[in-house]
Design a protein around this motif. Structure first.
Motif, mmCIF file in Angstrom:
data_model
loop_
_atom_site.group_PDB
_atom_site.id
_atom_site.type_symbol
_atom_site.label_atom_id
_atom_site.label_comp_id
_atom_site.label_asym_id
_atom_site.label_seq_id
_atom_site.Cartn_x
_atom_site.Cartn_y
_atom_site.Cartn_z
ATOM 1 N N ASN A 180 0.799 -1.221 0.000
ATOM 2 C CA ASN A 180 0.000 0.000 0.000
ATOM 3 C C ASN A 180 0.839 1.282 0.000
ATOM 4 N N GLY A 181 2.163 1.149 0.039
ATOM 5 C CA GLY A 181 3.027 2.313 0.141
ATOM 6 C C GLY A 181 3.398 2.606 1.581
ATOM 7 N N ALA A 182 4.215 3.644 1.758
ATOM 8 C CA ALA A 182 4.743 3.940 3.084
ATOM 9 C C ALA A 182 4.462 5.385 3.483
ATOM 10 N N SER A 183 4.408 5.598 4.784
ATOM 11 C CA SER A 183 4.339 6.935 5.361
ATOM 12 C C SER A 183 5.642 7.170 6.116
ATOM 13 N N VAL A 184 6.394 8.175 5.682
ATOM 14 C CA VAL A 184 7.698 8.478 6.281
ATOM 15 C C VAL A 184 7.573 9.775 7.076
ATOM 16 N N THR A 185 7.914 9.726 8.339
ATOM 17 C CA THR A 185 7.830 10.914 9.192
ATOM 18 C C THR A 185 9.151 11.675 9.144
ATOM 19 N N VAL A 186 9.084 12.921 8.684
ATOM 20 C CA VAL A 186 10.252 13.795 8.665
ATOM 21 C C VAL A 186 10.028 14.903 9.690
ATOM 22 N N ASP A 190 4.129 13.629 7.998
ATOM 23 C CA ASP A 190 4.125 12.299 7.403
ATOM 24 C C ASP A 190 4.043 12.429 5.888
ATOM 25 N N VAL A 191 5.114 12.028 5.219
ATOM 26 C CA VAL A 191 5.191 12.090 3.756
ATOM 27 C C VAL A 191 4.726 10.756 3.193
ATOM 28 N N LEU A 192 3.708 10.784 2.354
ATOM 29 C CA LEU A 192 3.195 9.556 1.744
ATOM 30 C C LEU A 192 4.019 9.230 0.511
ATOM 31 N N VAL A 193 4.563 8.009 0.499
ATOM 32 C CA VAL A 193 5.421 7.569 -0.592
ATOM 33 C C VAL A 193 4.776 6.355 -1.246
ATOM 34 N N PRO A 194 4.253 6.505 -2.457
ATOM 35 C CA PRO A 194 3.627 5.350 -3.111
ATOM 36 C C PRO A 194 4.658 4.284 -3.452
ATOM 37 N N GLY A 195 4.224 3.033 -3.434
ATOM 38 C CA GLY A 195 5.116 1.925 -3.750
ATOM 39 C C GLY A 195 4.495 0.617 -3.328
ATOM 40 N N ASP A 196 5.084 -0.465 -3.757
ATOM 41 C CA ASP A 196 4.525 -1.780 -3.419
ATOM 42 C C ASP A 196 5.595 -2.741 -2.931
ATOM 43 N N LYS A 197 6.688 -2.176 -2.377
ATOM 44 C CA LYS A 197 7.803 -3.014 -1.932
ATOM 45 C C LYS A 197 8.180 -2.677 -0.500
ATOM 46 N N ALA A 198 8.852 -3.605 0.108
ATOM 47 C CA ALA A 198 9.316 -3.398 1.476
ATOM 48 C C ALA A 198 10.427 -2.349 1.496
ATOM 49 N N VAL A 199 10.396 -1.491 2.509
ATOM 50 C CA VAL A 199 11.355 -0.396 2.632
ATOM 51 C C VAL A 199 12.536 -0.835 3.485
ATOM 52 N N LYS A 200 13.740 -0.507 3.000
ATOM 53 C CA LYS A 200 14.950 -0.765 3.775
ATOM 54 C C LYS A 200 15.305 0.432 4.653
ATOM 55 N N SER A 201 15.227 1.650 4.081
ATOM 56 C CA SER A 201 15.592 2.855 4.834
ATOM 57 C C SER A 201 14.988 4.081 4.172
ATOM 58 N N ALA A 202 14.967 5.161 4.921
ATOM 59 C CA ALA A 202 14.546 6.465 4.397
ATOM 60 C C ALA A 202 15.545 7.505 4.872
ATOM 61 N N THR A 203 15.997 8.351 3.948
ATOM 62 C CA THR A 203 17.037 9.341 4.249
ATOM 63 C C THR A 203 16.607 10.704 3.738
ATOM 64 N N ILE A 204 16.748 11.717 4.575
ATOM 65 C CA ILE A 204 16.541 13.094 4.147
ATOM 66 C C ILE A 204 17.882 13.675 3.719
ATOM 67 N N ASP A 205 17.912 14.349 2.579
ATOM 68 C CA ASP A 205 19.120 14.943 1.993
ATOM 69 C C ASP A 205 20.220 13.899 1.787
ATOM 70 N N PRO A 206 19.964 12.877 0.970
ATOM 71 C CA PRO A 206 20.967 11.813 0.783
ATOM 72 C C PRO A 206 22.227 12.282 0.065
ATOM 73 N N ASP A 207 22.130 13.367 -0.703
ATOM 74 C CA ASP A 207 23.285 13.841 -1.475
ATOM 75 C C ASP A 207 24.057 14.954 -0.770
#
Length: 664
Positions: A587-593, A631-648
């Motif tokens: 169903n996708g993920a909700s990432v809290t920033v 809470d940022v809604l991120v569409p997708g259908d796969k399991a999440v390994k990690s979430a990073t803000i400002d990866p670059d």
């Protein structure tokens, strides 16, 4: 101006940021209670109001005015006594709506007196052995419609007030002011003007050499800040000047040489004509000719070199019998041409990659900035080699004489870049040095990327900096330092320790963040170029710039002006959690920033899946208008390994330990 001759501007700033400033402070732990949207997004208080002189869109208003100062100067340089003597006639035009009952002038040579205020204001010990007695005035006279008459005047440190017999009428009233003077050229003190010895003759770098009009403007009337060592605020006009020197000397000066037939040999004139049509560097006076002339009996008598420069705030020149001289053609976007030139002693030729490359560096810089921002308006652009570590004047730059390769490219690009900021766009450097130095540091860094595929672009290696890193990480030592002044601090109050990190580097990084992260190149470039064109040969303020970027880019940037410029706020973004919508990865993920500190920035949120793929979501600044966490809604259908803000590492986040949330 650059005072680090062995480093490029960018890497010099990195050294300071990584070294002296960082050592003075220890970053504090993130405080989740520091972010307050009402503080961060509070209305920005512009220093100067909107009126009919300066518009709300950041460009000159319908009634904008500025006064004008034209100069005719006759000077003689005597190498035997190290004295410059001169007379000048200033034609001053009052375009203001005010009647003027006095004039104020700047007497910068008084900075070299032992009792100068500047000896008490800085962090460096005065160099008493190199002090002079400043200007020695022989006559100060005013003509208002008739003959010159002695004028009453008063000198205060580096300023002079001249009282007028009759008020100078508003809206185009004109008078002439005649000043006769001399002074001793300082030998090595001050970083602006000097003389030094070489095996083939002394070299003179002559700057701030004539009394110049202070600016009378719509902001405060006469702007009479003393010259303590921060630079200039000057009126525009035309300057016609003649310099008489011994017959064996070459003079390289701002503007156009009006009388080449009287001062150059036939061979030199023919070589200059060749250089006007040549992309490659042409020798005008060779090292062999310099050394042969030094061995030969010296010619008697003098020569007078006549120069003229239009629409300028200043002129400077170099003079020496020891100059090697070369030149090449500059190609301008309009199809017009100018000339790039370099003058230097033979000692500056240490092998491949030294001053013999200078003219090509000048040529590249002029062509790049002309294409990018505003076409170069003057006939010549000169690099002069001397002991001044790096100092700019209209059309001529004094650069360190022992440089080569990347350091020479860096200092040349920086000082020539100053021809645009503040020589074309006339910033008030004594009140807003960050505009002059920061704008120029930003644009010369981009010019380095354009030269031969980035051959001399800033990079991190042991040759240039003991510690290097991502610029947005290096600035953190300033943002974490409670004693570091904000960018908008009055320049005379910024200690030397912070001058480069704040005035040059943080200001330049602010422009880079605006272009690359906040606005994007398309919006930034249009707004910035519009500002440059609107204020060419005029006097913009910080408020004009802020309004021009808001209006031209279509964005309310008050939060950035507040956090980055008015305050020295830090940024701390974090990812505090990841959950699946409805408990299912499909169903996708909700990432809290979260935003934990007072500065805000747009940022990229990267969600990485267990199969190694990822998706990026842009988190805009508007997220934080009402939220501390979101809470940022991120569409997708796969399991999440990690979430990073400002990866670059594109934004200056001070606490990256909380930027990644790993799903277990």
């Amino acid at each position: 101006m650059q005072r680090f001759p062995l480093l490029s501007v960018f890497t010099a700033c990195a050294v300071l940021l990584a070294g002296a400033v960082h050592a003075a402070s220890t970053p504090t732990a993130p405080n989740p209670g520091r972010f307050n949207p009402l503080q961060t997004f509070a209305p920005f208080a512009y220093q100067y109001p909107v009126n009919r002189y300066r518009s709300a869109s950041g460009i000159p208003g319908p009634d904008y005015w500025q006064n004008r100062a034209d100069y005719a100067i006759r000077a003689t340089l005597d190498p035997a006594t190290k004295m410059l003597s001169a007379s000048e006639i200033i034609t001053y035009t009052n375009h203001s709506p005010d009647t003027l009952h006095m004039l104020w002038l700047q007497l910068d040579q008084n900075r070299y007196r032992t009792d100068a205020r500047g000896n008490f204001s800085g962090s460096k010990e005065p160099d008493f052995a190199s002090h002079t007695d400043g200007y020695r005035l022989k006559a100060v006279e005013v003509a208002q419609g008739g003959a010159f008459e002695n004028a009453h005047y008063q000198i205060s440190d580096t300023r002079m007030r001249v009282d007028l017999p009759h008020g100078l009428k508003p809206k185009d009233g004109t008078l002439r002011l005649r000043i006769v003077y001399d002074y001793t050229v300082p030998s090595r003190f001050g970083g602006r003007t000097d003389w030094y010895a070489t095996k083939n003759g002394d070299v003179y770098e002559i700057a701030q050499w004539f009394p110049r009009m202070a600016v009378y403007d719509d902001l405060r009337g006469w702007d009479t800040l003393p010259y303590l060592n921060n630079e200039f605020y000057l009126e525009y006009g035309d300057i016609d000047y003649r310099v008489t020197v011994p017959a064996n000397m070459i003079v390289a000066g701002s503007g156009e040489l009006v009388n080449p037939d009287a001062v150059l040999s036939k061979a030199q004139r023919e070589r200059l004509a060749k250089a006007r049509g040549s992309e490659k560097t042409v020798m005008i006076r060779t090292p062999a000719e310099v050394e042969a002339a030094a061995r030969a009996p010296q010619p008697k008598g003098t020569k007078t070199w006549h120069f003229r420069m239009h629409d300028t705030r200043d002129v400077a020149f170099g003079a020496s019998a020891a100059y090697v001289w070369d030149a090449a053609r500059i190609d301008l976007p309009s199809g017009k041409h100018a000339m790039a030139m370099s003058v230097y002693p033979v000692e500056s030729l240490h092998g491949k990659g030294h001053w013999q490359d200078s003219t090509q560096f000048v040529k590249h810089t002029i062509e790049y900035f002309s294409k990018r921002w505003f076409e170069y308006p003057w006939p010549n652009a000169i690099a002069e080699a001397g002991q001044v570590g790096g100092m700019e004047y209209p059309g001529i730059a004094f650069d360190w004489w022992k440089l080569g390769g990347k350091p020479l490219f860096g200092i040349t690009t920086h000082e020539v870049g100053h021809f645009w900021f503040p020589m074309i766009v006339g910033f008030n450097e004594r009140r807003a040095a960050w505009m002059d130095e920061g704008f120029n540091t930003y644009v010369d860094m981009r010019a380095a990327l354009d030269y031969e595929g980035g051959k001399y672009a800033p990079k991190c290696d042991a040759e240039y900096a003991p510690k290097c890193g991502n610029p947005v990480d290096e600035i953190q030592s300033v943002l974490d330092d409670a004693d570091a002044p904000p960018i908008l601090t009055k320049p005379d109050m910024i200690r030397e320790k912070y001058r480069h990190p704040v005035t040059y580097f943080k200001s330049a990084l602010g422009l880079n963040l605006l272009r690359e992260q906040i606005l994007g190149p398309e919006r930034f470039d249009v707004a910035f170029r519009r500002f440059v064109h609107a204020w060419a040969f005029k006097h913009p303020t910080p408020s004009d710039f802020f309004r021009a970027m808001d209006s031209g880019a279509g964005e309310d940037l008050s939060w950035f002006w507040n956090g980055w410029y008015r305050h020295n706020w830090s940024l701390d973004m974090a990812v505090t959690g990841v959950r699946y919508i409805g408990g299912k990865p499909a169903n996708g993920a909700s990432v809290t920033v979260a935003n934990l500190d007072r500065l805000v920035m747009p940022a990229t949120l990267r969600v990485t899946y267990v199969d190694g793929t990822h998706v990026d979501v842009r988190v805009p600044v508007a997220t934080w208008l009402q939220h501390h966490r979101f809470d940022v809604l991120v569409p997708g259908d796969k399991a999440v390994k990690s979430a990073t803000i400002d990866p670059d590492h594109a934004i200056p986040d001070g606490h990256r330990g909380n930027n990644t949330f790993t799903v277990h």
